[in-house]
Design an enzyme around this catalytic site. Structure first.
Site, PDB file in Angstrom:
ATOM      1  N   ASP A   1      15.476  -4.750  -3.746  1.00 12.41           N
ATOM      2  CA  ASP A   1      14.892  -5.108  -5.215  1.00 12.41           C
ATOM      3  C   ASP A   1      16.062  -5.555  -6.124  1.00 12.41           C
ATOM      4  O   ASP A   1      16.054  -5.096  -7.381  1.00 12.41           O
ATOM      5  CB  ASP A   1      14.072  -4.063  -5.735  1.00 12.41           C
ATOM      6  CG  ASP A   1      13.017  -3.653  -4.732  1.00 12.41           C
ATOM      7  OD1 ASP A   1      13.217  -2.951  -3.683  1.00 12.41           O
ATOM      8  OD2 ASP A   1      11.922  -3.981  -5.153  1.00 12.41           O
TER       9      ASP A   1
ATOM     10  N   ASP B   1      12.401  -7.993  -1.822  1.00 17.20           N
ATOM     11  CA  ASP B   1      12.405  -8.363  -3.238  1.00 17.20           C
ATOM     12  C   ASP B   1      13.921  -9.054  -3.688  1.00 17.20           C
ATOM     13  O   ASP B   1      14.678  -7.932  -3.888  1.00 17.20           O
ATOM     14  CB  ASP B   1      12.023  -7.384  -4.230  1.00 17.20           C
ATOM     15  CG  ASP B   1      10.509  -7.267  -4.130  1.00 17.20           C
ATOM     16  OD1 ASP B   1       9.705  -7.925  -3.630  1.00 17.20           O
ATOM     17  OD2 ASP B   1       9.944  -6.344  -5.024  1.00 17.20           O
TER      18      ASP B   1
ATOM     19  N   ASN C   1       7.058  -8.261  -2.190  1.00 19.89           N
ATOM     20  CA  ASN C   1       5.958  -9.209  -2.675  1.00 19.89           C
ATOM     21  C   ASN C   1       6.716 -10.041  -3.664  1.00 19.89           C
ATOM     22  O   ASN C   1       6.040 -11.173  -3.575  1.00 19.89           O
ATOM     23  CB  ASN C   1       5.181  -8.089  -3.620  1.00 19.89           C
ATOM     24  CG  ASN C   1       6.066  -7.189  -4.459  1.00 19.89           C
ATOM     25  OD1 ASN C   1       7.039  -6.578  -4.153  1.00 19.89           O
ATOM     26  ND2 ASN C   1       5.954  -7.463  -5.589  1.00 19.89           N
TER      27      ASN C   1
ATOM     28  N   HIS D   1       9.012  -2.905   3.171  1.00 24.59           N
ATOM     29  CA  HIS D   1       9.274  -3.049   1.535  1.00 24.59           C
ATOM     30  C   HIS D   1       8.331  -1.916   0.957  1.00 24.59           C
ATOM     31  O   HIS D   1       8.951  -1.333  -0.048  1.00 24.59           O
ATOM     32  CB  HIS D   1       8.841  -4.471   0.896  1.00 24.59           C
ATOM     33  CG  HIS D   1       9.072  -4.729  -0.483  1.00 24.59           C
ATOM     34  ND1 HIS D   1      10.229  -4.613  -0.939  1.00 24.59           N
ATOM     35  CD2 HIS D   1       8.450  -4.958  -1.484  1.00 24.59           C
ATOM     36  CE1 HIS D   1      10.256  -4.597  -2.285  1.00 24.59           C
ATOM     37  NE2 HIS D   1       9.050  -4.869  -2.601  1.00 24.59           N
TER      38      HIS D   1
ATOM     39  N   HIS E   1       3.404   1.836  -7.968  1.00 23.85           N
ATOM     40  CA  HIS E   1       2.996   1.362  -6.713  1.00 23.85           C
ATOM     41  C   HIS E   1       2.562   2.703  -5.763  1.00 23.85           C
ATOM     42  O   HIS E   1       2.626   2.453  -4.621  1.00 23.85           O
ATOM     43  CB  HIS E   1       4.050   0.762  -6.067  1.00 23.85           C
ATOM     44  CG  HIS E   1       4.846  -0.475  -6.844  1.00 23.85           C
ATOM     45  ND1 HIS E   1       4.037  -1.582  -7.264  1.00 23.85           N
ATOM     46  CD2 HIS E   1       6.014  -0.614  -7.190  1.00 23.85           C
ATOM     47  CE1 HIS E   1       4.719  -2.513  -7.850  1.00 23.85           C
ATOM     48  NE2 HIS E   1       5.975  -1.932  -7.891  1.00 23.85           N
TER      49      HIS E   1
ATOM     50  N   HIS F   1      10.616  -1.669  -3.295  1.00 23.76           N
ATOM     51  CA  HIS F   1       9.521  -1.604  -3.977  1.00 23.76           C
ATOM     52  C   HIS F   1       9.355  -0.868  -5.497  1.00 23.76           C
ATOM     53  O   HIS F   1       9.116  -1.512  -6.388  1.00 23.76           O
ATOM     54  CB  HIS F   1       8.208  -1.438  -3.254  1.00 23.76           C
ATOM     55  CG  HIS F   1       6.838  -2.144  -3.871  1.00 23.76           C
ATOM     56  ND1 HIS F   1       7.098  -3.328  -4.554  1.00 23.76           N
ATOM     57  CD2 HIS F   1       5.814  -1.829  -3.592  1.00 23.76           C
ATOM     58  CE1 HIS F   1       5.668  -3.774  -4.784  1.00 23.76           C
ATOM     59  NE2 HIS F   1       4.785  -2.696  -4.344  1.00 23.76           N
ATOM     60  N   VAL F   2       9.796   0.438  -5.114  1.00 23.10           N
ATOM     61  CA  VAL F   2       9.531   1.217  -6.368  1.00 23.10           C
ATOM     62  C   VAL F   2      10.875   1.350  -6.873  1.00 23.10           C
ATOM     63  O   VAL F   2      11.926   1.720  -6.101  1.00 23.10           O
ATOM     64  CB  VAL F   2       9.217   2.696  -5.880  1.00 23.10           C
ATOM     65  CG1 VAL F   2       9.241   3.680  -7.181  1.00 23.10           C
ATOM     66  CG2 VAL F   2       7.791   2.721  -5.258  1.00 23.10           C
TER      67      VAL F   2
HETATM   68 FE   LIG Z   1       8.393  -5.057  -4.630  1.00 23.12          FE
END
Ligand SMILES: [Fe+2]
Length: 462
Positions: free
Chosen positions: A161, A190, A227, A312, A322, A349-350
């Protein structure tokens, strides 16, 4: 009476698992992220010279680690598709030829994106390579991994990320300056966050490629789709997901029998790495499910003792962000992870850091009510490392009390290093951006699940 006992047992079990959790770090940081660096920042500088190759990046090009995919972008003209390469101290220059394409996304047209496979490389060797042949030439180098084997040491970096903010720059700088040098970077999804701009402004894909080139041109980054790679924008007439990502970032998925670039596997030194796709279908009978089912039996722990999975969306996440998004994939695949003794799962993700105990939650069968995580020495450690520093800011809110399955959590930006020593031991460290390059905010000796499956691990978070 039996049902009362069962209910009491479940209540007790849930109290044991969800109270008196691990360590929540004392550091409390602000939620706001830093903004993206302006496009005229030095980190985004376009290299000098006519049609100079930019956004140079490499990744592994086969299963065994003897091939590399070299990718770059030329803006003014197609230019040469050739990569010149040679072993260090060898005067015999070799050539490989790739292909280039442009793509359109709404009102954006990309430069010429080149991808070129270099095959039949020798293990444990430094190679130099040149792109932009015949115009503005740029030269880089990389090391191939050691021959696959159970006791060859190898060190992986971990970033997720990342984005392209001032914090992102700090994270990448800390990774580069970490005295424990990562030899290959495992990227958990990401990338550019270009989709947060109006019309998914794809010039932010270009700037991201130029920003990370200082690392991606010199060591392979192993890509996981997140995402923010979806770029699904039917209102803009862009209804095919993952278009910019797939045009720009190749993976060696065909070599491992995968039908899509989002899930695949590689071997590298002592590690077998499985990359999963949180945003592609993973239910029973889907291509990813079928592929993964056939993948686990291929893992030979005598050859590659360390089994690492990248994805992810995390399965175990005790932040308020999330929350449980990874749950359906966990339900599908977790029994396989335990049965096959996966050593560690890295996710992003987080936008924070978290490390779990070795736990599993695979007993539930709709009617038995057994749906709480339990300690399980055949289960992986789950690490969330989505703290690269993108513009969305930190995930600072945590579920309370800290679940017992959560060993350590802290909302700070950073990166991690997973350093495999031999078939039994690997040293893991997480580094927050606020500290000196050598300081570890969390660390743990990993004991291999197959070769040294003892019931404890020494760890320390601070
Ligand atoms: Fe993400």
């Amino acid at each position: 009476m039996d049902s009362v006992v069962v209910v009491l047992f479940m209540l007790l079990n849930s109290l044991v698992m969800f109270s008196n959790g691990g360590i929540t770090s004392k550091y409390v940081r602000k939620f706001e992220g830093t903004p993206d660096m302006p496009l005229d920042s030095d980190v985004f500088q376009v290299p000098c010279g006519y049609n100079a190759p930019q956004q140079v990046h490499i990744t592994q090009g086969d299963v065994e680690g003897k091939a590399v995919i070299v990718s770059w972008v030329t803006q003014e003209a197609t230019g040469s598709n050739t990569v010149l390469y040679w072993r260090e101290n060898s005067c015999k220059k070799l050539q490989a030829h790739g292909k280039s394409k442009t793509y359109k996304f709404y009102n954006y047209t990309s430069g010429h994106i080149h991808h070129c496979f270099i095959r039949n490389l020798e293990y444990d060797t430094k190679y130099h390579y040149v792109v932009g042949v015949g115009q503005t030439e740029r030269q880089f180098w990389f090391f191939t991994p050691p021959e696959i084997g159970p006791d060859v040491p190898y060190t992986f970096g971990l970033i997720g990320d990342l984005g392209q903010t001032f914090d992102s720059n700090l994270t990448l700088t800390h990774y580069e300056n970490n005295p424990t040098k990562g030899q290959t970077l495992l990227y958990v999804g990401d990338l550019s966050y270009a989709d947060t701009y109006p019309n998914h402004d794809n010039t932010r894909w270009d700037s991201w490629g130029r920003f990370v080139e200082r690392s991606t041109a010199y060591q392979p980054w192993i890509w996981t789709a997140g995402n923010h790679e979806l770029d699904f924008a039917p209102k803009l007439g862009e209804a095919k997901p993952f278009k910019p990502f797939t045009r720009r970032y190749r993976t060696p998925h065909k070599a491992s029998g995968s039908t899509e670039s989002f899930w695949y596997s590689i071997k590298r030194g002592p590690a077998y790495i499985i990359v999963l796709a949180s945003y592609s279908a993973y239910g029973k009978y889907t291509p990813q499910y079928t592929w993964l089912e056939e993948e686990f039996p291929k893992v030979n722990r005598t050859e590659t003792p360390w089994l690492i999975v990248l994805m992810h969306s995390p399965w175990y996440n005790s932040y308020d962000y999330h929350y449980m998004e990874g749950e359906t994939m966990r339900v599908m695949y977790e029994p396989w992870f335990v049965k096959n003794k996966v050593d560690v799962v890295f996710a992003g993700h987080v936008h924070a850091y978290e490390r779990s105990e070795r736990i599993s939650n695979i007993a539930y069968n709709v009617v038995n009510g057994l749906c709480s995580p339990v300690k399980d020495q055949s289960a992986p450690v789950y690490i969330t490392i989505g703290d690269g520093g993108n513009l969305e800011g930190l995930a600072t809110n945590m579920t309370e009390p800290q679940p017992k399955y959560s060993a350590f959590r802290e909302a700070s930006f950073g990166h991690a290093i997973f350093s495999i020593k031999n078939r039994t031991h690997a040293y893991y460290g997480w580094h927050r951006n606020q500290d000196g390059y050598a300081v570890k905010g969390d660390s743990m000796w990993f004991h291999n699940r197959v070769w040294h499956p003892i019931d404890k691990s020494s760890s320390s978070g601070s």
